[in-house]
Design an enzyme around this catalytic site. Sequence first.
Site, mmCIF file in Angstrom:
data_model
loop_
_atom_site.group_PDB
_atom_site.id
_atom_site.type_symbol
_atom_site.label_atom_id
_atom_site.label_comp_id
_atom_site.label_asym_id
_atom_site.label_seq_id
_atom_site.Cartn_x
_atom_site.Cartn_y
_atom_site.Cartn_z
ATOM 1 N N HIS A 1 34.793 9.723 18.193
ATOM 2 C CA HIS A 1 35.988 9.681 18.321
ATOM 3 C C HIS A 1 36.679 9.112 19.471
ATOM 4 O O HIS A 1 37.817 9.071 19.782
ATOM 5 C CB HIS A 1 36.435 11.450 18.702
ATOM 6 C CG HIS A 1 37.747 11.690 18.668
ATOM 7 N ND1 HIS A 1 38.622 11.407 17.341
ATOM 8 C CD2 HIS A 1 38.443 12.644 19.232
ATOM 9 C CE1 HIS A 1 39.507 11.982 17.440
ATOM 10 N NE2 HIS A 1 39.748 12.821 18.512
ATOM 11 N N HIS B 1 39.954 21.096 14.828
ATOM 12 C CA HIS B 1 39.451 20.835 16.250
ATOM 13 C C HIS B 1 38.746 22.131 16.691
ATOM 14 O O HIS B 1 38.987 23.399 16.685
ATOM 15 C CB HIS B 1 40.828 20.644 17.051
ATOM 16 C CG HIS B 1 41.361 19.591 16.790
ATOM 17 N ND1 HIS B 1 42.604 19.625 15.801
ATOM 18 C CD2 HIS B 1 41.699 18.545 17.280
ATOM 19 C CE1 HIS B 1 43.053 18.654 15.514
ATOM 20 N NE2 HIS B 1 42.745 17.827 16.598
ATOM 21 N N ASP C 1 37.477 17.508 15.369
ATOM 22 C CA ASP C 1 37.746 16.609 16.682
ATOM 23 C C ASP C 1 37.577 17.265 18.064
ATOM 24 O O ASP C 1 38.062 18.412 18.298
ATOM 25 C CB ASP C 1 39.110 15.821 16.444
ATOM 26 C CG ASP C 1 38.917 15.157 15.270
ATOM 27 O OD1 ASP C 1 38.212 14.893 14.626
ATOM 28 O OD2 ASP C 1 40.114 14.380 15.048
ATOM 29 N N HIS D 1 40.273 10.553 25.269
ATOM 30 C CA HIS D 1 41.326 10.727 24.205
ATOM 31 C C HIS D 1 42.828 10.196 24.517
ATOM 32 O O HIS D 1 43.536 10.986 25.058
ATOM 33 C CB HIS D 1 41.272 12.639 24.124
ATOM 34 C CG HIS D 1 41.932 12.848 22.888
ATOM 35 N ND1 HIS D 1 43.348 12.916 22.780
ATOM 36 C CD2 HIS D 1 41.112 13.409 21.703
ATOM 37 C CE1 HIS D 1 43.522 13.380 21.349
ATOM 38 N NE2 HIS D 1 42.384 13.652 20.787
#
Length: 257
Positions: A110, A205, A59, A114
């Site tokens: 994603h 990640h 991610d 964020h």
Amino acid sequence: MRSGVDRGRLLTAAVAAVPALVAAAHVVPAGTWLSGPRRAWLPALAGVGAPDHVALTFDDGPDPRSTPAFLAALDELAVRATFFVLGEQVLRHRRLSHDIVRRGHELAVHGWTHHRPWRPAPVREAGQLARAAHAVAEVSGVLPTWYRPPYGILTGDRLLAARRTGLRPVLWTAWGRDWTAQATADSVAATVLPDLRGGGTVLLHDTDRHAAPGCWRAALGALPALVGACRAAGLRVGTLDEHDIARPARAVRARTR
């Protein structure tokens, strides 16, 4: 006269309940973040797939400071993975995004940024997710299939946006807690392995942009041990596209130790 007053009270109560209903529709789906109930009741959302396969996912990228190191490590291990990328990062680093695809990996969505979904914002979520999916399709040459929301928080807004965009939400069955300042290669492996079974999806990640500085090195260092454990258990490691999530997972005998 009284019936009119009663109807008025009911109408007032119904109007007053609307904000609570909207909030519930926004928040309740986010309960899927809880891994135990998710795996038991929503195996497809948890990323449960073919029992002889493990999906490896990353991610928050792409990140030119760290993603190339993951690509080199995956090449050395002869493993392909799924990268859940942020739309804004894809546009900033088109060449790196294209390189991920060129090396045989899968790009998934994603989100655009964020962010945490504190309040309902269906129009914003739909617009940003569609924008991110378009950026991924432009770089990869194919429409993306998968969507994993930031922090794994799948609100009602995000779920609706994913459906409108044609994306399938998927979370994970095992993670390495590799975003913390205390994470090491050993701690990441020790966290993932107890939950790592055939049919599982692993979350790591490939950047520290939204985590402790330098923590990506812990995930990178854990890759050989994780891939080795899977292969020792007779499990293939690859992308979500190869994971066959649509097929209900059968009972799994193999388990890494």
